[in-house]
Motif scaffolding. Structure first.
Motif, PDB file in Angstrom:
ATOM      1  N   ASP A 232     -21.112 -16.506  10.712  1.00 54.84           N
ATOM      2  CA  ASP A 232     -21.838 -16.630   9.433  1.00 54.84           C
ATOM      3  C   ASP A 232     -22.941 -17.670   9.545  1.00 54.84           C
ATOM      4  OD1 ASP A 232     -20.168 -14.778   8.398  1.00 54.84           O
ATOM      5  OD2 ASP A 232     -18.975 -16.166   7.188  1.00 54.84           O
ATOM      6  N   ALA A 233     -22.590 -18.830  10.122  1.00 52.57           N
ATOM      7  CA  ALA A 233     -23.568 -19.912  10.229  1.00 52.57           C
ATOM      8  C   ALA A 233     -24.736 -19.490  11.109  1.00 52.57           C
ATOM      9  CB  ALA A 233     -22.904 -21.179  10.780  1.00 52.57           C
ATOM     10  N   VAL A 234     -24.427 -18.856  12.255  1.00 50.68           N
ATOM     11  CA  VAL A 234     -25.484 -18.409  13.171  1.00 50.68           C
ATOM     12  C   VAL A 234     -26.383 -17.402  12.459  1.00 50.68           C
ATOM     13  CG1 VAL A 234     -25.920 -17.031  15.236  1.00 50.68           C
ATOM     14  CG2 VAL A 234     -24.252 -18.878  15.307  1.00 50.68           C
TER      15      VAL A 234
ATOM     16  N   ASN B 253      -9.193 -15.747  18.795  1.00 54.77           N
ATOM     17  CA  ASN B 253      -8.962 -14.297  18.872  1.00 54.77           C
ATOM     18  C   ASN B 253      -8.834 -13.786  20.303  1.00 54.77           C
ATOM     19  OD1 ASN B 253     -11.651 -14.589  19.418  1.00 54.77           O
ATOM     20  ND2 ASN B 253     -12.358 -13.711  17.478  1.00 54.77           N
ATOM     21  N   ILE B 254      -9.149 -14.602  21.293  1.00 54.35           N
ATOM     22  CA  ILE B 254      -8.923 -14.186  22.691  1.00 54.35           C
ATOM     23  C   ILE B 254      -7.472 -14.459  23.083  1.00 54.35           C
ATOM     24  CG2 ILE B 254      -9.584 -14.571  25.110  1.00 54.35           C
ATOM     25  CD1 ILE B 254     -12.442 -15.125  24.099  1.00 54.35           C
TER      26      ILE B 254
ATOM     27  N   TYR C 288     -18.503 -13.577  18.566  1.00 53.88           N
ATOM     28  CA  TYR C 288     -18.335 -14.992  18.263  1.00 53.88           C
ATOM     29  C   TYR C 288     -16.851 -15.308  18.160  1.00 53.88           C
ATOM     30  CZ  TYR C 288     -23.284 -14.978  17.524  1.00 53.88           C
ATOM     31  OH  TYR C 288     -24.628 -14.856  17.716  1.00 53.88           O
ATOM     32  N   PRO C 289     -16.474 -16.513  18.576  1.00 52.91           N
ATOM     33  CA  PRO C 289     -15.052 -16.846  18.571  1.00 52.91           C
ATOM     34  C   PRO C 289     -14.527 -17.058  17.144  1.00 52.91           C
ATOM     35  CG  PRO C 289     -16.329 -18.736  19.263  1.00 52.91           C
ATOM     36  CD  PRO C 289     -17.290 -17.607  19.118  1.00 52.91           C
ATOM     37  N   SER C 290     -15.420 -17.192  16.196  1.00 49.35           N
ATOM     38  CA  SER C 290     -14.977 -17.507  14.850  1.00 49.35           C
ATOM     39  C   SER C 290     -15.940 -16.882  13.854  1.00 49.35           C
ATOM     40  CB  SER C 290     -14.941 -19.035  14.692  1.00 49.35           C
ATOM     41  OG  SER C 290     -15.436 -19.429  13.448  1.00 49.35           O
TER      42      SER C 290
ATOM     43  N   ASP D 241     -20.136 -21.278  27.187  1.00 48.84           N
ATOM     44  CA  ASP D 241     -19.809 -20.609  28.446  1.00 48.84           C
ATOM     45  C   ASP D 241     -18.891 -19.420  28.189  1.00 48.84           C
ATOM     46  OD1 ASP D 241     -21.262 -22.585  29.694  1.00 48.84           O
ATOM     47  OD2 ASP D 241     -19.521 -23.873  30.000  1.00 48.84           O
ATOM     48  N   VAL D 242     -17.942 -19.584  27.251  1.00 53.09           N
ATOM     49  CA  VAL D 242     -17.058 -18.472  26.899  1.00 53.09           C
ATOM     50  C   VAL D 242     -17.908 -17.300  26.407  1.00 53.09           C
ATOM     51  CG1 VAL D 242     -15.249 -17.682  25.336  1.00 53.09           C
ATOM     52  CG2 VAL D 242     -15.133 -19.989  26.292  1.00 53.09           C
ATOM     53  N   LEU D 243     -18.852 -17.598  25.501  1.00 52.94           N
ATOM     54  CA  LEU D 243     -19.699 -16.540  24.949  1.00 52.94           C
ATOM     55  C   LEU D 243     -20.524 -15.869  26.041  1.00 52.94           C
ATOM     56  CD1 LEU D 243     -20.844 -18.274  21.671  1.00 52.94           C
ATOM     57  CD2 LEU D 243     -19.383 -16.270  21.870  1.00 52.94           C
ATOM     58  N   ALA D 244     -21.041 -16.688  26.975  1.00 57.90           N
ATOM     59  CA  ALA D 244     -21.864 -16.133  28.051  1.00 57.90           C
ATOM     60  C   ALA D 244     -21.044 -15.185  28.914  1.00 57.90           C
ATOM     61  CB  ALA D 244     -22.440 -17.261  28.906  1.00 57.90           C
ATOM     62  N   ILE D 245     -19.808 -15.593  29.258  1.00 57.62           N
ATOM     63  CA  ILE D 245     -18.969 -14.734  30.106  1.00 57.62           C
ATOM     64  C   ILE D 245     -18.506 -13.499  29.335  1.00 57.62           C
ATOM     65  CG2 ILE D 245     -16.801 -14.624  31.431  1.00 57.62           C
ATOM     66  CD1 ILE D 245     -17.221 -17.601  32.069  1.00 57.62           C
ATOM     67  N   GLU D 246     -18.175 -13.693  28.052  1.00 61.75           N
ATOM     68  CA  GLU D 246     -17.757 -12.550  27.239  1.00 61.75           C
ATOM     69  C   GLU D 246     -18.849 -11.489  27.155  1.00 61.75           C
ATOM     70  OE1 GLU D 246     -14.656 -11.776  25.260  1.00 61.75           O
ATOM     71  OE2 GLU D 246     -14.341 -12.816  27.163  1.00 61.75           O
TER      72      GLU D 246
END
Lengths: 204, 204
Positions: free
Chosen positions: B10-12, A71-72, B3-5, A91-96
């Motif tokens: 859901d899992a988290v 989605n990015i 979240y990227p997905s 790392d993506v999540l941390a920066i996001e």
């Protein structure tokens, strides 16, 4: 330990294969699930399996994705001229979560580590080169930011990438290293403090 | 966090419903499973669901069991004249791991706690009374050991059981309380130390 039931024993053994979870914690989690509604265990079990079997990786940046593009990469609101190179999805999540970056990412999937036998060919480096060398209508890369950990492996990987991408002429930078904000100078380690003096920033 | 997905999200969200596991740990576990073989997630998912849907409770002692009787109640090697009363399966496992007890158990399934609205009728007390009052060929109860935590709730439950079982004339005892073995007197709390003096044991 003598488990009262073979089914509990199986569950404990599977749960305790997760990192940071020992037999005792696994047993506590198993007994917790047994006390709750069956639906909770069913949801957990389904969510894990769905995640594992249905998530894919973005064909462009190799981040985790539900579809072909994450989605990015698929968003028109992002700046498609900057790519931030990171090791993994975390790392993506941390920066996001900083809300300070609006460009794209490139997930290497690891870090160069001769000790663990991970070399450049195990990482998504060729596809990064391809993204830079083959600009498309949607994506014309002008800057690469390396966001790698300030460790031996991180520095090695950064050095390799700098050499590899030099010929493309793309602008390259690395995230700033220095004293953490809110951190007390007294408690900063010597290397970080030393680097923060060497890389001092002039007032405008 | 973005979240990227959706599948990861859901899992988290399902993993973080487990006690002691927050969103960050849940994400770490989810990403760990994504990196491993699909088979590992499948085994974990199956083991959890099997455990939740197929385990039952022993008809006699209410411990967790695979069949009608748990493997302790069903064993001819155990002393069927002593019953140790505990709160839950974890206590059974803790006592079993000492290898010092060869009798049977009775799992109350909770502890009397007016604050949490748990009264005697919510616990397996009637069935304990029935085990004492209706001796069978396999089981004739001669002694009851109360192994409850030395807390307000534990003491209340123990007091209630003493009153309730008095009429049966069965011999009753409680596990010893005192300074832990290997513990330094200096570090024992006053209440434990005080109790260990009051309940001192004469040398033979």
């Amino acid at each position: 330990m003598n488990y009262p039931s073979r089914l509990i024993e199986d569950a404990v053994s599977e749960i305790s294969r997760l990192p940071g979870i020992g037999k005792k914690t696994a047993l506590r989690l198993a007994l917790h699930l047994l006390k709750r509604e069956e639906q909770q265990t069913r949801s957990l079990s389904d969510a894990l399996l769905n995640m594992r079997t249905k998530t894919t990786y973005c064909v462009k940046c190799h981040n985790i994705a539900d579809e072909r593009l994450c989605n990015i990469c698929g968003s028109s609101k992002r700046d498609h001229s900057i790519i931030c190179v990171v090791v993994d999805t975390r790392d993506v999540l941390a920066i996001e979560s900083t809300n300070q970056y609006k460009g794209l990412y490139h997930v290497l999937g690891g870090i160069i580590s001769p000790l663990e036998g991970i070399g450049p060919s195990d990482l998504q480096i060729d596809s990064l080169l391809a993204r830079i060398e083959n600009p498309t209508e949607q994506e014309t890369v002008q800057e690469i930011i390396l966001a790698l950990s300030p460790t031996m492996e991180g520095d090695t990987t950064a050095f390799y990438l700098q050499k590899k991408l030099k010929s493309t002429g793309v602008k390259m930078s690395t995230i700033a290293r220095g004293v953490p904000i809110g951190g007390d100078l007294e408690y900063a380690d010597e290397i970080t403090l030393g680097r923060s003096i060497v890389s001092r920033v002039a007032y405008d």
